[in-house]
Design a protein around this motif. Structure first.
Motif, short mmCIF file in Angstrom:
data_model
loop_
_atom_site.label_atom_id
_atom_site.label_comp_id
_atom_site.label_asym_id
_atom_site.label_seq_id
_atom_site.Cartn_x
_atom_site.Cartn_y
_atom_site.Cartn_z
N LYS A 49 0.47 -6.35 -5.53
CA LYS A 49 -0.67 -6.92 -4.81
C LYS A 49 -1.14 -8.21 -5.50
O LYS A 49 -1.38 -9.23 -4.84
CB LYS A 49 -1.81 -5.91 -4.75
CG LYS A 49 -3.00 -6.37 -3.96
CD LYS A 49 -4.06 -5.28 -3.92
CE LYS A 49 -5.30 -5.74 -3.21
NZ LYS A 49 -6.35 -4.72 -3.22
N ARG A 52 1.90 -0.89 -7.60
CA ARG A 52 1.15 -1.34 -6.42
C ARG A 52 0.21 -2.49 -6.81
O ARG A 52 0.15 -3.51 -6.14
CB ARG A 52 0.38 -0.16 -5.84
CG ARG A 52 -0.14 -0.37 -4.47
CD ARG A 52 -0.66 0.91 -3.81
NE ARG A 52 -1.53 1.69 -4.67
CZ ARG A 52 -1.26 2.92 -5.10
NH1 ARG A 52 -0.13 3.53 -4.75
NH2 ARG A 52 -2.11 3.57 -5.87
N ARG A 66 0.82 -1.22 0.00
CA ARG A 66 0.00 0.00 0.00
C ARG A 66 0.85 1.27 0.00
O ARG A 66 0.38 2.33 -0.39
CB ARG A 66 -0.93 0.03 1.21
CG ARG A 66 -2.12 -0.87 1.07
CD ARG A 66 -3.10 -0.68 2.22
NE ARG A 66 -3.82 -1.91 2.42
CZ ARG A 66 -3.74 -2.68 3.50
NH1 ARG A 66 -2.99 -2.32 4.52
NH2 ARG A 66 -4.42 -3.79 3.57
#
Length: 88
Positions: A46, A42, A34
């Protein structure tokens, strides 16, 4: 429609603690991700983390799980170091 009930899962204390370690590692990785400033990076990280954990969720060998947790923690530390350098 009646909800299907799964039989209760009986875990040893060692299995429970190992699952807890895996869950905590996953959460820490997502928290670190995050902080990645670039949105596409990002999202990539993830998705990568989610895929790695899903891909390995059926692993039951204790030594293998321990090794994977160690590798995950090392990768987490590298990500945290990289983020710290980017902020400075």
């Amino acid at each position: 429609m009646a909800a299907s009930r799964l039989p209760p899962v009986t875990l040893t204390l060692r299995q429970f603690m190992r699952r807890r370690q895996v869950l905590l590692l996953y959460r820490k990785i997502l928290q670190a991700v995050r902080q990645v400033p670039n949105e596409s990076d990002r999202k990539y990280l993830k998705d990568w983390a989610r895929d790695e954990f899903k891909r390995n969720k059926s692993v039951t060998e204790e030594d293998t799980i321990r090794m994977m947790i160690t590798q995950g923690n090392m990768q987490l530390k590298e990500l945290e170091k990289t983020l710290a350098l980017a902020k400075s």
